[in-house]
Design a protein around this motif. Structure first.
Motif, PDB file in Angstrom:
ATOM      1  N   GLU A 103     -62.572  88.650  87.869  1.00  0.00           N
ATOM      2  CA  GLU A 103     -61.982  89.519  88.885  1.00  0.00           C
ATOM      3  C   GLU A 103     -61.405  90.804  88.299  1.00  0.00           C
ATOM      4  N   VAL A 104     -60.923  90.731  87.051  1.00  0.00           N
ATOM      5  CA  VAL A 104     -60.312  91.910  86.430  1.00  0.00           C
ATOM      6  C   VAL A 104     -61.004  92.159  85.093  1.00  0.00           C
ATOM      7  N   VAL A 105     -62.225  92.659  85.190  1.00  0.00           N
ATOM      8  CA  VAL A 105     -63.010  92.964  83.992  1.00  0.00           C
ATOM      9  C   VAL A 105     -63.587  94.374  84.121  1.00  0.00           C
ATOM     10  N   THR A 106     -63.957  94.951  82.996  1.00  0.00           N
ATOM     11  CA  THR A 106     -64.464  96.319  82.993  1.00  0.00           C
ATOM     12  C   THR A 106     -65.898  96.380  83.524  1.00  0.00           C
ATOM     13  N   ALA A 107     -66.388  97.589  83.711  1.00  0.00           N
ATOM     14  CA  ALA A 107     -67.681  97.801  84.370  1.00  0.00           C
ATOM     15  C   ALA A 107     -68.838  97.135  83.633  1.00  0.00           C
ATOM     16  N   ASP A 108     -68.807  97.135  82.283  1.00  0.00           N
ATOM     17  CA  ASP A 108     -69.918  96.535  81.536  1.00  0.00           C
ATOM     18  C   ASP A 108     -69.975  95.024  81.709  1.00  0.00           C
ATOM     19  N   LEU A 109     -68.885  94.429  82.205  1.00  0.00           N
ATOM     20  CA  LEU A 109     -68.846  92.991  82.475  1.00  0.00           C
ATOM     21  C   LEU A 109     -69.003  92.697  83.956  1.00  0.00           C
ATOM     22  N   GLY A 110     -69.352  93.725  84.719  1.00  0.00           N
ATOM     23  CA  GLY A 110     -69.617  93.539  86.145  1.00  0.00           C
ATOM     24  C   GLY A 110     -68.443  93.799  87.059  1.00  0.00           C
ATOM     25  N   GLY A 111     -67.330  94.319  86.527  1.00  0.00           N
ATOM     26  CA  GLY A 111     -66.146  94.564  87.342  1.00  0.00           C
ATOM     27  C   GLY A 111     -65.848  96.039  87.507  1.00  0.00           C
ATOM     28  N   ALA A 126     -63.073 101.616  78.671  1.00  0.00           N
ATOM     29  CA  ALA A 126     -63.715 100.793  77.643  1.00  0.00           C
ATOM     30  C   ALA A 126     -63.263  99.339  77.720  1.00  0.00           C
ATOM     31  N   ASN A 127     -64.171  98.461  77.391  1.00  0.00           N
ATOM     32  CA  ASN A 127     -63.915  97.036  77.338  1.00  0.00           C
ATOM     33  C   ASN A 127     -63.048  96.726  76.103  1.00  0.00           C
ATOM     34  N   PRO A 128     -61.919  96.051  76.256  1.00  0.00           N
ATOM     35  CA  PRO A 128     -61.058  95.753  75.093  1.00  0.00           C
ATOM     36  C   PRO A 128     -61.546  94.596  74.228  1.00  0.00           C
ATOM     37  N   LEU A 129     -62.507  93.809  74.708  1.00  0.00           N
ATOM     38  CA  LEU A 129     -62.897  92.594  73.983  1.00  0.00           C
ATOM     39  C   LEU A 129     -63.589  92.842  72.646  1.00  0.00           C
ATOM     40  N   PRO A 130     -64.418  93.879  72.474  1.00  0.00           N
ATOM     41  CA  PRO A 130     -65.070  94.054  71.169  1.00  0.00           C
ATOM     42  C   PRO A 130     -64.114  94.202  70.003  1.00  0.00           C
ATOM     43  N   LEU A 131     -62.889  94.663  70.233  1.00  0.00           N
ATOM     44  CA  LEU A 131     -61.902  94.731  69.158  1.00  0.00           C
ATOM     45  C   LEU A 131     -60.974  93.514  69.168  1.00  0.00           C
ATOM     46  N   LEU A 132     -60.734  92.960  70.343  1.00  0.00           N
ATOM     47  CA  LEU A 132     -59.850  91.799  70.443  1.00  0.00           C
ATOM     48  C   LEU A 132     -60.516  90.542  69.883  1.00  0.00           C
ATOM     49  N   THR A 133     -61.826  90.412  70.073  1.00  0.00           N
ATOM     50  CA  THR A 133     -62.540  89.229  69.583  1.00  0.00           C
ATOM     51  C   THR A 133     -62.481  89.099  68.064  1.00  0.00           C
TER      52      THR A 133
END
Length: 294
Positions: free
Chosen positions: A271-279, A234-241
């Motif tokens: 370069e170090v992002v989750t799959a939903d961000l293209g990484g 999971a992408n951590p940004l939706p809770l970090l934002t």
């Protein structure tokens, strides 16, 4: 909790803690089986009702490195949280015919309209757009529209524009920069918030704030995503934002700005992002990259 009764008990404990502090950071709550079969069983909706969170605020901001199509977008969506079809009032009239009731009251419409104009004024926004379907729902949306126009007369410095919901969707996709603050009912707010997430590159570009008279809950805007639990993807940004905005609210701006700068460094590098961000990074790998960028 794995059963609904236990989940409700935990929710009551959490609600008490939120009332005591007036502030919380919340992820999406998963609703276990065993509760009511209508919309009232959703724990996220239950919490809003329990705490009187009448205003749903969705801040949609372009994220560097992610929001390619509209890189400078900054919208505010204000959603009436307490009414509309989210009351969950449905029944079967005769076999094969279901009636779903949309609830709109003058009191709730006036409360959210005044909140929206006060918010626009406080944030020094330029104009406000009310989204509706009063051309068809002449009584329910018509009441809401009439109340918004009445309240708008008290705020001449914030120009009011009204747009029918389907036209608003088209115009948002074509040129979202024409909007500033958007006010709408519960269902339209849900739909248009997700639409705006799409045009800005996904859920990383938004944050949610549910607001009551003396309570604010900052929250992730994604759905339940139960299928991702425990997989580490999971992408951590939706809770970090929303956590960053919470820090601003409690006057911890230096910490908030450091974290925001670290997030931007990671998303721009890509370069170090989750799959939903293209990484291809895992949740932990992306989180560690943000920590290293602090």
């Amino acid at each position: 909790a794995h059963d609904y009764a236990a989940a409700i008990a935990q929710l009551q404990t959490a609600a008490t803690a939120v009332r005591d502090s007036g502030l919380a950071l919340k992820t999406r709550l998963l609703t276990p089986p065993g509760g009511p079969t209508d919309a009232s069983n959703n724990l996220n909706v239950v919490l809003r009702r329990e705490l009187g969170l009448f205003a749903g605020v969705r801040a949609v901001r372009s994220l560097p490195g992610v929001s390619i199509r509209f890189p400078d977008l900054d919208l505010l969506i204000i959603r009436e949280n307490s009414e509309d079809i989210y009351k969950g009032i449905e029944h079967e009239i005769v076999p094969g015919v279901i009636e779903s009731i949309k609830v709109v009251t003058r009191a709730a419409s006036e409360r959210i309209a005044r909140f929206a104009f006060e918010t626009a004024l406080y944030l020094e926004r330029e104009h406000l757009t009310f989204v509706h379907k009063a051309n068809i729902m002449k009584q329910s949306d018509g009441l809401f529209l009439g109340v918004v126009r009445e309240v708008a007369e008290e705020y001449p410095q914030i120009p009011l524009r009204t747009v029918i919901v389907d036209a608003a969707c088209m115009q948002l996709v074509l040129d979202p920069n024409q909007f500033d603050v958007l006010l709408m009912g519960n269902l339209y707010g849900d739909v248009l918030s997700s639409l705006c997430n799409g045009i800005t590159g996904g859920i990383s570009s938004s944050l949610g704030i549910d607001i009551g008279d003396e309570v604010r809950i900052y929250e992730a805007v994604h759905g339940d995503a139960a299928e991702l639990v425990g997989k580490g993807v999971a992408n951590p940004l939706p809770l970090l934002t929303p956590a960053v905005d919470l820090l601003h609210y409690i006057e911890e701006a230096p910490a908030a700005e450091r974290i925001a700068a670290a997030i931007e460094a990671v998303t721009v590098a890509g370069e170090v992002v989750t799959a939903d961000l293209g990484g291809t990074a895992s949740t932990v790998e992306m989180t560690n990259a943000i920590i290293e960028a602090l």
